[in-house]
Each structure stands twice: as structure tokens, then as C-alpha cells.
Design a protein around this motif. Structure first.
Motif, PDB file in Angstrom:
ATOM      1  N   ASP A  40       0.806  -1.218   0.000  1.00 26.51           N
ATOM      2  CA  ASP A  40       0.000   0.000   0.000  1.00 26.51           C
ATOM      3  C   ASP A  40       0.838   1.267   0.000  1.00 26.51           C
ATOM      4  OD1 ASP A  40      -2.320  -1.492  -0.021  1.00 26.51           O
ATOM      5  OD2 ASP A  40      -2.432  -1.593   2.164  1.00 26.51           O
ATOM      6  N   ARG A  41       2.085   1.171  -0.449  1.00 26.33           N
ATOM      7  CA  ARG A  41       2.944   2.356  -0.466  1.00 26.33           C
ATOM      8  C   ARG A  41       2.355   3.423  -1.385  1.00 26.33           C
ATOM      9  NH1 ARG A  41       8.321  -0.359  -2.977  1.00 26.33           N
ATOM     10  NH2 ARG A  41       7.705  -2.002  -1.551  1.00 26.33           N
ATOM     11  N   PRO A  42       2.587   4.678  -1.061  1.00 29.45           N
ATOM     12  CA  PRO A  42       1.989   5.751  -1.861  1.00 29.45           C
ATOM     13  C   PRO A  42       2.595   5.824  -3.265  1.00 29.45           C
ATOM     14  CG  PRO A  42       3.488   6.660  -0.224  1.00 29.45           C
ATOM     15  CD  PRO A  42       3.384   5.191   0.050  1.00 29.45           C
ATOM     16  N   ALA A  43       1.757   6.164  -4.210  1.00 31.48           N
ATOM     17  CA  ALA A  43       2.215   6.324  -5.591  1.00 31.48           C
ATOM     18  C   ALA A  43       3.017   7.615  -5.712  1.00 31.48           C
ATOM     19  CB  ALA A  43       1.015   6.377  -6.525  1.00 31.48           C
ATOM     20  N   GLU A  44       3.880   7.648  -6.695  1.00 30.86           N
ATOM     21  CA  GLU A  44       4.616   8.882  -6.975  1.00 30.86           C
ATOM     22  C   GLU A  44       3.604   9.974  -7.321  1.00 30.86           C
ATOM     23  OE1 GLU A  44       7.257   8.246 -10.254  1.00 30.86           O
ATOM     24  OE2 GLU A  44       8.759   7.283  -8.997  1.00 30.86           O
ATOM     25  N   PRO A  45       3.943  11.207  -7.022  1.00 30.97           N
ATOM     26  CA  PRO A  45       3.063  12.318  -7.420  1.00 30.97           C
ATOM     27  C   PRO A  45       2.835  12.313  -8.936  1.00 30.97           C
ATOM     28  CG  PRO A  45       4.739  13.069  -5.890  1.00 30.97           C
ATOM     29  CD  PRO A  45       5.102  11.666  -6.259  1.00 30.97           C
ATOM     30  N   VAL A  46       1.665  12.727  -9.340  1.00 29.32           N
ATOM     31  CA  VAL A  46       1.276  12.700 -10.748  1.00 29.32           C
ATOM     32  C   VAL A  46       2.254  13.491 -11.610  1.00 29.32           C
ATOM     33  CG1 VAL A  46      -0.536  13.363 -12.380  1.00 29.32           C
ATOM     34  CG2 VAL A  46      -1.140  12.306 -10.194  1.00 29.32           C
ATOM     35  N   TRP A  47       2.691  14.660 -11.133  1.00 29.34           N
ATOM     36  CA  TRP A  47       3.597  15.469 -11.953  1.00 29.34           C
ATOM     37  C   TRP A  47       4.881  14.713 -12.277  1.00 29.34           C
ATOM     38  CZ3 TRP A  47       8.547  16.912 -10.741  1.00 29.34           C
ATOM     39  CH2 TRP A  47       8.951  16.802  -9.400  1.00 29.34           C
ATOM     40  N   GLN A  69      16.102   9.721   2.247  1.00 31.29           N
ATOM     41  CA  GLN A  69      15.375  10.156   3.447  1.00 31.29           C
ATOM     42  C   GLN A  69      14.772   8.970   4.188  1.00 31.29           C
ATOM     43  OE1 GLN A  69      12.466  12.918   1.888  1.00 31.29           O
ATOM     44  NE2 GLN A  69      13.746  14.696   2.274  1.00 31.29           N
ATOM     45  N   ASN A  70      14.178   8.054   3.451  1.00 25.44           N
ATOM     46  CA  ASN A  70      13.470   6.948   4.072  1.00 25.44           C
ATOM     47  C   ASN A  70      14.420   5.950   4.717  1.00 25.44           C
ATOM     48  OD1 ASN A  70      11.295   8.301   3.095  1.00 25.44           O
ATOM     49  ND2 ASN A  70      10.882   6.876   1.453  1.00 25.44           N
ATOM     50  N   LEU A  71      15.516   5.627   4.038  1.00 22.46           N
ATOM     51  CA  LEU A  71      16.488   4.700   4.630  1.00 22.46           C
ATOM     52  C   LEU A  71      17.143   5.321   5.867  1.00 22.46           C
ATOM     53  CD1 LEU A  71      18.121   3.138   1.439  1.00 22.46           C
ATOM     54  CD2 LEU A  71      16.465   2.090   2.998  1.00 22.46           C
ATOM     55  N   GLU A  72      17.460   6.599   5.791  1.00 20.57           N
ATOM     56  CA  GLU A  72      18.048   7.273   6.949  1.00 20.57           C
ATOM     57  C   GLU A  72      17.061   7.316   8.115  1.00 20.57           C
ATOM     58  OE1 GLU A  72      21.189  10.240   4.638  1.00 20.57           O
ATOM     59  OE2 GLU A  72      19.183  10.977   5.088  1.00 20.57           O
ATOM     60  N   ALA A  83       4.835   2.623   7.111  1.00 18.66           N
ATOM     61  CA  ALA A  83       4.690   4.082   7.107  1.00 18.66           C
ATOM     62  C   ALA A  83       6.043   4.781   7.229  1.00 18.66           C
ATOM     63  CB  ALA A  83       3.775   4.519   8.249  1.00 18.66           C
ATOM     64  N   THR A  84       6.994   4.141   7.880  1.00 16.01           N
ATOM     65  CA  THR A  84       8.333   4.724   8.006  1.00 16.01           C
ATOM     66  C   THR A  84       9.136   4.506   6.737  1.00 16.01           C
ATOM     67  OG1 THR A  84       8.322   4.321  10.379  1.00 16.01           O
ATOM     68  CG2 THR A  84      10.458   4.687   9.372  1.00 16.01           C
ATOM     69  N   ARG A  85       9.078   3.306   6.218  1.00 21.15           N
ATOM     70  CA  ARG A  85       9.878   2.991   5.033  1.00 21.15           C
ATOM     71  C   ARG A  85       9.316   3.644   3.780  1.00 21.15           C
ATOM     72  NH1 ARG A  85      11.630  -2.491   2.097  1.00 21.15           N
ATOM     73  NH2 ARG A  85      13.168  -1.518   0.765  1.00 21.15           N
ATOM     74  N   PHE A  86       8.000   3.740   3.677  1.00 24.55           N
ATOM     75  CA  PHE A  86       7.363   4.306   2.488  1.00 24.55           C
ATOM     76  C   PHE A  86       6.322   5.348   2.885  1.00 24.55           C
ATOM     77  CE2 PHE A  86       8.674  -0.020   1.278  1.00 24.55           C
ATOM     78  CZ  PHE A  86       9.554   0.295   0.253  1.00 24.55           C
ATOM     79  N   PRO A  87       6.760   6.500   3.375  1.00 29.63           N
ATOM     80  CA  PRO A  87       5.805   7.554   3.736  1.00 29.63           C
ATOM     81  C   PRO A  87       5.292   8.271   2.479  1.00 29.63           C
ATOM     82  CG  PRO A  87       8.025   8.373   3.980  1.00 29.63           C
ATOM     83  CD  PRO A  87       8.142   6.911   3.585  1.00 29.63           C
ATOM     84  N   SER A  88       4.546   9.318   2.676  1.00 30.77           N
ATOM     85  CA  SER A  88       4.111  10.113   1.522  1.00 30.77           C
ATOM     86  C   SER A  88       5.350  10.735   0.877  1.00 30.77           C
ATOM     87  CB  SER A  88       3.139  11.205   1.954  1.00 30.77           C
ATOM     88  OG  SER A  88       3.850  12.261   2.556  1.00 30.77           O
ATOM     89  N   TRP A  89       5.171  11.227  -0.300  1.00 31.20           N
ATOM     90  CA  TRP A  89       6.273  11.849  -1.036  1.00 31.20           C
ATOM     91  C   TRP A  89       6.472  13.314  -0.665  1.00 31.20           C
ATOM     92  CZ3 TRP A  89       9.475   9.614  -4.787  1.00 31.20           C
ATOM     93  CH2 TRP A  89       9.215   8.280  -5.057  1.00 31.20           C
ATOM     94  N   ASP A  90       5.679  13.827   0.267  1.00 31.15           N
ATOM     95  CA  ASP A  90       5.685  15.250   0.580  1.00 31.15           C
ATOM     96  C   ASP A  90       7.065  15.788   0.957  1.00 31.15           C
ATOM     97  OD1 ASP A  90       2.996  15.175   0.068  1.00 31.15           O
ATOM     98  OD2 ASP A  90       2.375  15.272   2.171  1.00 31.15           O
ATOM     99  N   ALA A  91       7.786  15.106   1.834  1.00 28.36           N
ATOM    100  CA  ALA A  91       9.094  15.609   2.289  1.00 28.36           C
ATOM    101  C   ALA A  91      10.107  15.634   1.142  1.00 28.36           C
ATOM    102  CB  ALA A  91       9.617  14.766   3.448  1.00 28.36           C
ATOM    103  N   GLY A 134      10.449  -7.891   8.533  1.00 30.62           N
ATOM    104  CA  GLY A 134       9.810  -8.536   7.384  1.00 30.62           C
ATOM    105  C   GLY A 134       9.427  -7.566   6.285  1.00 30.62           C
ATOM    106  N   ASN A 135      10.081  -6.418   6.247  1.00 35.69           N
ATOM    107  CA  ASN A 135       9.745  -5.388   5.246  1.00 35.69           C
ATOM    108  C   ASN A 135      10.898  -5.059   4.327  1.00 35.69           C
ATOM    109  OD1 ASN A 135       7.077  -5.041   5.922  1.00 35.69           O
ATOM    110  ND2 ASN A 135       7.495  -3.454   7.430  1.00 35.69           N
ATOM    111  N   TRP A 136      11.659  -6.051   3.908  1.00 38.35           N
ATOM    112  CA  TRP A 136      12.726  -5.762   2.945  1.00 38.35           C
ATOM    113  C   TRP A 136      12.450  -6.457   1.659  1.00 38.35           C
ATOM    114  CZ3 TRP A 136      16.152  -1.982   2.983  1.00 38.35           C
ATOM    115  CH2 TRP A 136      17.109  -1.954   1.982  1.00 38.35           C
TER     116      TRP A 136
END
Length: 136
Positions: A40-47, A69-72, A83-91, A134-136
Motif C-alpha cells: 500500500d505504499r503511496p504512488a509517486e506524485p502525478v507530476w 530520506q526513508n532509509l536514513e 509508514a516509516t519505510r514508504f511515507p508520503s512523497w511530501d518531504a 519482514g519489510n525488505w
């Protein structure tokens, strides 16, 4: 003797050719992305998905920022839930817009290299944490 070996190898290669041809026909390219980990990871922004090919380096830079950012973050907090590994693309988008959006192509390529180095530096530790979750 040598000629017999060559003939045997040639016969083997010819006998395997139909199997390879069938396997190749079964490959169906798709743009549908499905993931085994955190589906359920977020899709890349449309742009980013609609960016012209000549400007693909911009998309790559945002992807590289996101990955670093996500790995760090996984390493920093020691947690690899989805949610930590695949948050929104906002940041990642904000970092791109604030720091790189007006840069030249070569500057963005250099920035991508820097983010790749950061991601690679965090990867081993993040992988250990994510493997345990179990998330790799």
C-alpha cells in the motif's frame, strides 16, 4: 574428440532453444506495479509520472531524495514499519522544490549522486532493521 564435444554442445544448445523461445513469449511487460513488501505504499506524485522524458533527471532526483530520506529515517528511529519505510512523497517533493527545482540539469545530477551515496551509506543498517520486521 574435440569435434565430438562441439557437436554435443551444439545439439544441447539447439534442444534448449525452443524452451527459451517459449519462456520469452510468456514475458508480458506491464506498467502495473505491485509489491510484495508494503503493497500500500503511496504512488509517486502525478507530476513526476507525467514529466517529459527530457526532464526525467528531475524525477530521478526526487526518487533519490525519497530513498535516502526513508532509509536514513529507518536507521535513525530503528523502525521499519511500512509508514516509516514508504511515507508520503511530501518531504522529498518539498526538498526538491526548496533546494533544486531551479537548478541546471548537471546540478541535479550531482545532487542525485549525493543522495545515492547517502542512501547507500544507510542501506546496510536499514536492511538489517527491515529484514527483522519482514519489510525488505
Amino acid at each position: 574428440m574435440r569435434q565430438a564435444q562441439h557437436l554435443a554442445l551444439a545439439a544441447l544448445a539447439l534442444s534448449l532453444t525452443p524452451a527459451f523461445a517459449v519462456a520469452e513469449r510468456d514475458l508480458v511487460p506491464t506498467l502495473d506495479r505491485s509489491f510484495d513488501v508494503c503493497p500500500d505504499r503511496p504512488a509517486e506524485p502525478v507530476w513526476m509520472q507525467e514529466i517529459p522524458l527530457r526532464q526525467a533527471y528531475q524525477r530521478v532526483l526526487v526518487q533519490d531524495i525519497y530513498r535516502a530520506q526513508n532509509l536514513e529515517r529507518v536507521v535513525e528511529i530503528g523502525n521499519c514499519d511500512c509508514a516509516t519505510r514508504f511515507p508520503s512523497w511530501d518531504a522529498a517533493e518539498a526538498m526538491f522544490r526548496e533546494s533544486y527545482a531551479s537548478d541546471e540539469r548537471w546540478e541535479m545530477l550531482e545532487a542525485s549522486e549525493g543522495y545515492n551515496r547517502r542512501a547507500n551509506a544507510a542501506r546496510t543498517a536499514a536492511k538489517a532493521i527491515c529484514d527483522a520486521a519482514g519489510n525488505w
